[in-house]
Design an enzyme around this catalytic site. Structure first.
Site, short mmCIF file in Angstrom:
data_model
loop_
_atom_site.label_atom_id
_atom_site.label_comp_id
_atom_site.label_asym_id
_atom_site.label_seq_id
_atom_site.Cartn_x
_atom_site.Cartn_y
_atom_site.Cartn_z
N ASN A 107 -0.64 -11.86 1.09
CA ASN A 107 0.24 -11.02 0.24
C ASN A 107 0.45 -12.16 -0.97
OD1 ASN A 107 0.84 -8.99 2.11
ND2 ASN A 107 2.67 -9.91 2.94
N HIS A 129 0.22 9.17 -7.18
CA HIS A 129 0.40 8.56 -5.75
C HIS A 129 0.97 9.45 -4.73
CE1 HIS A 129 3.05 5.68 -3.14
NE2 HIS A 129 1.77 5.05 -3.42
N TYR A 161 0.67 1.41 10.06
CA TYR A 161 1.73 1.56 8.98
C TYR A 161 2.29 2.70 9.55
CZ TYR A 161 -0.67 -0.40 5.05
OH TYR A 161 -1.45 -1.23 3.89
N HIS A 199 6.57 1.77 6.20
CA HIS A 199 6.04 2.44 5.11
C HIS A 199 6.75 3.65 4.75
CE1 HIS A 199 2.65 3.99 2.26
NE2 HIS A 199 2.82 2.78 1.67
#
Length: 703
Positions: free
Chosen positions: A50, A446, A479, A606
């Site tokens: 990250n 997206h 996720y 998520h």
């Protein structure tokens, strides 16, 4: 609507500093003794990975702002220079914390489990001989030492490559600096060491004890073979991080695919933003490296061994299931474990909710498989953002085209760090005859949406799958994401209109069912703020205003200001924001009625779920969008209203379970820091564990 600079900037938490707080929560999971040992190391690896991406994208962006003379400050009021100063201070503290955790805790715990990380110098003579033989035969041929002096320029250091600075004492030339790049593409970071009773070539695991050295230690300890006859003084590992944020002049590119292909190749050569060195590296060597990379001393970060802790993910490959999370079997809603079951008839019986990874992702793949082979299906349209490698989704889209279906796919080539995968898939889809759209100038697509048109007795029926996650079966295992299958005609019509806007041209701004962000022309922000205002009205009239929002990031100042207004009017607001949150809860007179938590656990939270009380008839929205300026201004996003009452009940229960979490959850304080939720005498509630254990017990709403 308020302007971004209206109000006090003290009401906003800086986006970058909020992200650093998020990564600290990831690091805290590596400290959490409730996790199995190898899972703790996994969290340490994620923390490092990250941070690498943050440095490549966010820090490099701030540096570009300073260089470009950007004067405008974000809503929190911090200038780019002030942000960089705070970032460096906090990141260096976290790095030291990560080093201490690895050195003083995790290495020792690994040793107790007979997983040993050795220093090469501490190996026995026999082991050293074996490892030197391995080095000569396997590693040595892949190494290229590169010295620099008057006649040889400083070698180029590629992004995130692991390197050794080799210092040689030449009696004629004095101290010579040479760089050796560690060949990470060809070798693992962890090199297995044979135990005393195993022949030199027996480098495979013996099933009982695992012994490793890091590859850079192996190279450094045998570097004399690279410099025969030279006096090698020492070797010091270092890593350079470069600007990896691709900037594409889309309006000047005649071919978007070619432009992105060329830009991806530049990622490894971007301007340096960070130099990581081992603490043992002498100051004069650090100065040389920093000068050659045009970095200041503040951009040099000192670490203990090992550098690039993201590579510690290799420990997850060790065959020790007792040191990992217990496996579980995903649930199949509506009996979808039978792949031959007519999925279209099942959807016609009622909308279907999937909550991955607790629910299997296979039904989503099977939907595309059946659509590809069904003679009654005439068209498939789909968005693809991150599909991963060896994608079954792409496989069935190509099969559908081979079977004569009309297939249109919007492949977002600008999905960061997935550009190369997406370029490859886009080419293969085109070669199979699929109509591929690469993207839209100036914005990213997206939205997660799949639309299937089928000829039936009653006429044409449109089936839609939408959700919060990518069409990627790998990430669907780790996720948490919602997905819904429906044949609701209004949603189908909106999906068709949106795909027409993506592949053609459309002046449509507001949709009948979907909330759509389409760059600067969408209405999603206004509609979300409208829902918030409605709760203010409900509070003022009926005293029952309520808002519950679960998302990845909350940054948009307009939405935050609207939530402050709601709090000031007495509306209770529950937020669960996994990552960045720029809203400050608990400020007297401003956000007293707002609580915000964050969950970091086994799975990456998520999901996006937006719930508004609506005077007892809750409105629930789910989809791809977080409340960030980039989602609402520079992307194509969708949020879809949940119409099925059974699914509404399921989602509200899921929301309540996550808000009740007192094991993984942390509370955001008004100063921007997080504290563990105080459990008091309450029974422990681990929302992710609860979902694994109970997912199938209450999701039986459909035949």
């Amino acid at each position: 609507m308020p302007t971004e600079d209206s109000g006090d900037n003290k009401l906003f938490i800086n986006r970058e500093l909020s992200w650093i707080e998020f990564n600290l929560r990831v690091l805290e999971e590596a400290k959490n003794e409730n996790h199995p040992l190898l899972e703790r190391i996994k969290f340490l690896s994620i923390f490092s990975s990250n941070l690498d991406e943050f440095m490549m994208i966010r820090v490099s962006g701030l540096r570009r702002q300073i260089k470009g003379g950007v004067l405008e400050s974000p809503p929190d009021g911090l200038t780019p220079t002030e942000q960089l100063t705070e970032i460096r201070k906090e990141v260096k503290l976290q790095i030291r914390e990560a080093d201490t955790l690895w050195r003083d805790t995790l290495v020792e715990l690994l040793s107790e489990e007979k997983i040993n990380i050795h220093k090469y110098k501490d190996l026995s003579k026999k082991q050293k001989n074996c490892m030197r033989e391995y080095f000569e035969k396997e590693v040595f041929p892949a190494l290229t030492p590169m010295s620099f002096d008057v006649g040889r320029p400083f070698p180029f250091i590629s992004n995130l490559s692991l390197n050794l600075a080799v210092i040689i004492n030449d009696p004629d030339a004095g101290m010579i600096f040479s760089r050796v790049k560690v060949p990470r593409d060809a070798f693992r970071r962890l090199i297995q060491v044979p135990p005393e009773n195993v022949h030199c070539h027996g480098l495979d695991k013996n099933g009982k004890e695992f012994n490793f050295v890091f590859i850079e230690d192996l190279i450094a300890s045998n570097v004399d073979l690279l410099f025969p006859g030279m006096d090698v003084v020492n070797c010091y590992p270092f890593v350079v991080t470069r600007d990896a944020d691709i900037e594409i002049e889309e309006d000047e590119a005649s071919d978007l695919l070619t432009a992105i292909e060329e830009s991806v190749g530049l990622r490894r050569t971007g301007l340096p933003t960070r130099l990581e060195v081992n603490r043992s590296m002498p100051k004069w060597v650090r100065i040389i490296l920093a000068q050659k990379l045009s970095l200041s001393s503040t951009d040099v970060y000192t670490n203990d061994d090992p550098l690039k802790k993201s590579d510690l993910m290799e420990f997850m490959d060790i065959d020790r299931p007792d040191l990992k999370d217990k496996p579980y079997l995903p649930f199949y809603p509506c009996g979808f474990e039978d792949e031959n079951k007519d999925i279209f008839q099942t959807i016609k019986n009622g909308d279907i909710l999937f909550y991955h990874p607790y629910d299997s992702f296979n039904p989503v793949i099977n939907l595309l498989k059946q659509a590809a082979d069904d003679p009654d299906v005439i068209a498939i349209k789909q968005t693809l953002y991150r599909v991963g490698k060896n994608s079954p989704v792409v496989k069935y889209l190509m099969r559908a085209r081979e079977n004569g279906k009309q297939v249109s796919v919007m492949v977002e080539l600008k999905a960061r760090f997935d550009e190369e995968n997406n370029i490859e898939w886009a080419k293969k889809l085109e070669q199979s005859g699929v109509h591929v759209v690469y993207g839209i100038v100036g914005i990213k697509v997206h939205a997660k949406l799949c639309m299937i048109v089928r000829r039936e007795k009653e006429g044409m029926t449109t089936y839609v799958h939408f959700g919060t996650g990518n069409y990627n079966p790998i990430t669907a295992r780790v996720y948490t994401d919602f997905g819904i299958m429906t044949c609701d005609s209004a949603i189908g019509c909106d999906a068709a209109d949106l795909f027409n806007a993506l592949t053609g041209h459309s002046g449509k701004i507001k949709y009948d069912s979907l909330l759509v962000s389409f760059g600067k022309t969408g209405t999603m922000r206004e509609e979300i703020i409208g829902y918030i205002q409605n709760e203010i009205n409900n509070q003022n009239i009926n005293g029952n205003g309520y808002i519950a929002l679960k998302m990845n990031q909350l940054v948009d100042p307009y939405v935050i200001k609207a939530l402050y207004d709601a709090s000031q009017n007495g509306v209770k607001v529950d937020l669960q924001v996994r990552g960045i949150c720029s809203l400050r809860p608990g400020i007297p007179g401003v956000s007293d009625n707002i609580k915000c938590t964050s969950i970091v656990g086994r799975f990456l939270e998520h999901t996006r779920l937006y719930m508004f009380g609506n005077n007892g008839d809750p409105v629930l929205l789910t989809g791809s969008a977080d409340m960030m300026p980039r989602n609402l201004n520079r992307r194509v996003e969708i949020l879809v209203p949940v119409k099925d009452n059974n699914i509404k009940k399921d989602l509200i229960k899921i929301l309540n379970i996550h808000f009740a979490d007192n094991v993984n959850s942390r509370m955001l304080l008004s100063d921007g820091t997080y504290v563990r939720v105080n459990r008091n005498d309450d029974k422990p509630c681990d929302s992710q564990k609860w979902m694994i254990e109970h997912r199938g017990e209450w999701n039986e709403n459909h035949p």
